[in-house]
Write a protein that holds these residues in place. Structure first.
Motif, short mmCIF file in Angstrom:
data_model
loop_
_atom_site.label_atom_id
_atom_site.label_comp_id
_atom_site.label_asym_id
_atom_site.label_seq_id
_atom_site.Cartn_x
_atom_site.Cartn_y
_atom_site.Cartn_z
N LEU A 291 36.07 63.11 60.86
CA LEU A 291 36.97 62.31 59.84
C LEU A 291 36.16 60.93 59.69
N LEU A 292 35.56 60.16 60.54
CA LEU A 292 35.05 58.95 60.53
C LEU A 292 33.94 59.12 59.23
N ASP A 293 33.02 60.26 59.43
CA ASP A 293 32.06 60.36 58.61
C ASP A 293 32.57 60.81 57.17
N LEU A 294 33.57 61.22 57.07
CA LEU A 294 34.35 61.35 55.68
C LEU A 294 34.71 60.11 55.16
N GLY A 295 34.66 59.15 56.12
CA GLY A 295 35.32 57.58 55.34
C GLY A 295 36.55 57.24 55.77
N HIS A 296 37.16 58.21 56.55
CA HIS A 296 38.61 57.97 56.94
C HIS A 296 38.61 56.97 58.14
N ARG A 297 39.38 55.95 58.01
CA ARG A 297 39.91 54.95 58.90
C ARG A 297 41.32 54.73 59.36
N LYS A 298 42.26 55.55 58.72
CA LYS A 298 43.67 55.50 58.85
C LYS A 298 43.67 57.01 59.23
N ILE A 299 43.56 57.15 60.69
CA ILE A 299 43.76 58.59 61.11
C ILE A 299 44.68 58.68 62.09
N ALA A 300 45.60 59.61 61.99
CA ALA A 300 46.89 59.57 62.99
C ALA A 300 46.39 60.67 63.86
N LEU A 301 47.07 60.44 65.14
CA LEU A 301 47.11 61.44 66.28
C LEU A 301 48.35 62.03 66.35
N ILE A 302 48.30 63.54 66.21
CA ILE A 302 49.71 64.01 66.43
C ILE A 302 49.46 65.05 67.75
N ASN A 303 49.70 64.66 68.92
CA ASN A 303 49.31 65.01 70.15
C ASN A 303 50.28 65.85 71.09
N GLY A 304 49.97 66.71 72.06
CA GLY A 304 51.02 67.21 72.90
C GLY A 304 51.58 66.04 74.03
N GLN A 305 52.44 66.38 74.62
CA GLN A 305 53.00 65.46 75.51
C GLN A 305 51.85 64.88 76.64
N GLU A 306 52.07 63.61 76.66
CA GLU A 306 50.93 62.98 77.50
C GLU A 306 51.12 62.89 78.50
N ASN A 307 51.85 63.45 79.51
CA ASN A 307 52.08 63.71 80.84
C ASN A 307 51.36 64.81 81.29
N LEU A 308 50.71 65.83 80.20
CA LEU A 308 50.19 66.95 80.44
C LEU A 308 48.50 66.36 80.60
N ASP A 309 47.72 66.97 81.27
CA ASP A 309 46.40 66.38 81.50
C ASP A 309 45.55 66.80 79.96
N PHE A 310 45.70 67.98 79.46
CA PHE A 310 44.95 68.27 78.25
C PHE A 310 45.12 67.13 77.10
N ALA A 311 46.45 66.53 76.97
CA ALA A 311 46.93 65.85 75.77
C ALA A 311 46.11 64.50 76.33
N ARG A 312 46.23 64.17 77.58
CA ARG A 312 45.65 62.63 77.91
C ARG A 312 44.14 62.83 77.46
N ARG A 313 43.36 63.84 78.03
CA ARG A 313 42.03 63.87 77.56
C ARG A 313 41.88 63.96 76.30
N ARG A 314 42.66 64.54 75.34
CA ARG A 314 42.38 64.54 73.75
C ARG A 314 42.59 63.31 73.34
N ARG A 315 43.65 62.44 73.76
CA ARG A 315 43.86 61.23 73.35
C ARG A 315 42.54 60.26 73.79
N LEU A 316 42.25 60.45 74.97
CA LEU A 316 40.93 59.94 75.25
C LEU A 316 39.61 59.96 74.30
N GLY A 317 39.42 61.20 74.10
CA GLY A 317 38.27 61.44 72.91
C GLY A 317 38.68 60.87 71.62
N PHE A 318 39.89 60.81 70.99
CA PHE A 318 40.13 60.37 70.01
C PHE A 318 39.73 58.90 70.13
N GLU A 319 40.26 58.17 71.05
CA GLU A 319 39.98 56.77 71.03
C GLU A 319 38.60 56.39 71.44
N GLN A 320 37.89 57.34 72.07
CA GLN A 320 36.32 56.91 72.58
C GLN A 320 35.63 56.92 71.00
#
Length: 344
Positions: free
Chosen positions: A174-203
């Motif tokens: 998405l960044l390569d396509l020029g997007h800077r206003k990117i929303a994250l619609i995640n699962g429940q972040e007490n679940l491990d998979f959702a925490r990891r997906r948010r971390l990848g997004f933020e990294q």
């Protein structure tokens, strides 16, 4: 074909054939393999009760699901996982015990399974970051496999998707396509998979000198309505995002609906990347036009994960003293019609 006919076709006694099929240890391996091959060819199945008596096992695998408002039983992700695991159980002569219990009854359910020897092992699904089921099962000595993992995942067997890398790659696209206003619609972040997906997004954002906007981030049970409501709130705001990164194809469908109601075309006016479990019920490939899949997606088959989890668990049941088995699956990033350059 009955037992007598099978034994006569092999030139063996009925007792030998029965013992070979039911796992008695005194039967030679060569004989057992020959009998099993002949039984499969003839579609003959041994008596389940006899096999349990012979092996001292319940010949059953347990899945304990908490009763919540998430309606797990009609969740296509859960259903596909169980379908994949069930194929392996049936092939190997195991039954599936699905126990639906209140959230505060999970510990008691596992303790009862262990005390009654009603199952030979269990699969743990949707682990939280610090999941209390793991130390409980370790204390009970009940073989188990975790679909996913926890923050401290070194001492037990698990199978997981490389969620951090998957969502980092998706955000980079998405960044390569020029997007800077990117929303994250995640699962429940007490679940491990959702925490990891948010971390990848933020990294990925941090590596490009961007910051995640809290106004464009959501965390909840992944339903179509959740995706729709989140998109409505953001798209009707004063500063809407131009792209959405979504943790499941189910809320992604809701986001697409909200965009369409506002006259926005996915892939041109708005971009969406979703995690796609290659579901049999909601198949990204099945909602395509000739030009390709509906959604750009990080793909991983939940049915294949169910099959592999079952295989690993049965291996742990057969050899409980082996070291933990741990597998990390990479995802495929496939391009669909839901992404395009940031609109000018």
């Amino acid at each position: 074909m009955n037992l007598k006919q099978l034994a006569e076709s092999l030139g063996l006694s009925q007792t030998t054939v029965s013992r070979a099929l039911n796992g008695y240890p005194e039967v030679r391996e060569e004989t057992r393999l020959r009998v099993e091959a002949a039984a499969r060819a003839a579609q003959y199945f041994p008596n389940a009760r006899a096999r349990r008596l012979a092996t001292g096992r319940a010949m059953t695998v347990g899945h304990v699901m908490p009763l919540t408002e998430a309606q797990e039983m009609v969740n296509p992700i859960f259903a596909d996982f169980i379908a994949g695991a069930g194929e392996v159980y049936a092939k190997e002569g195991f039954d599936l015990l699905l126990s639906m219990v209140p959230v505060d009854g999970i510990e008691a359910a596992y303790r009862q399974m262990a005390a009654n020897a009603s199952v030979d092992g269990v699969i743990v699904q949707a682990p939280t970051i610090d999941d209390p089921r793991i130390p409980l099962l370790q204390d009970l000595g009940l073989p188990f496999l975790v679909h996913g993992r926890t923050a401290n995942h070194h001492s037990y067997s698990w199978l997981d998707v490389a969620n951090i890398r998957a969502f980092r790659r998706a955000t980079e696209l998405l960044l390569d396509l020029g997007h800077r206003k990117i929303a994250l619609i995640n699962g429940q972040e007490n679940l491990d998979f959702a925490r990891r997906r948010r971390l990848g997004f933020e990294q990925a954002l941090d590596a490009r000198g961007c910051a995640a906007n809290p106004d464009w981030m959501r965390s909840d049970i992944m339903t179509e309505q959740y995706g729709y409501r989140s998109a409505v709130e953001m798209l009707d705001g004063d500063d809407p995002p131009t792209a959405f990164l979504v943790s499941s194809i189910i809320p992604a469908i809701g986001i697409r609906r909200a965009a369409g109601e506002r006259g926005l075309r996915t892939g041109r006016d708005i971009s969406i990347i979703t995690h796609d479990d290659a579901l049999s019920y909601i198949d990204n490939e099945g909602i395509t036009a000739p030009e390709g899949p509906a959604f750009t997606a990080t793909r991983s088959s939940i049915r294949a994960a169910g099959q592999r989890c079952a295989q690993i668990l049965l291996s742990l049941i057969n050899d409980p003293d082996q070291p933990p088995i741990q597998e990390l699956w990479e995802t495929d990033l496939t391009l669909g019609r839901s992404t395009g350059p940031v609109p000018t």
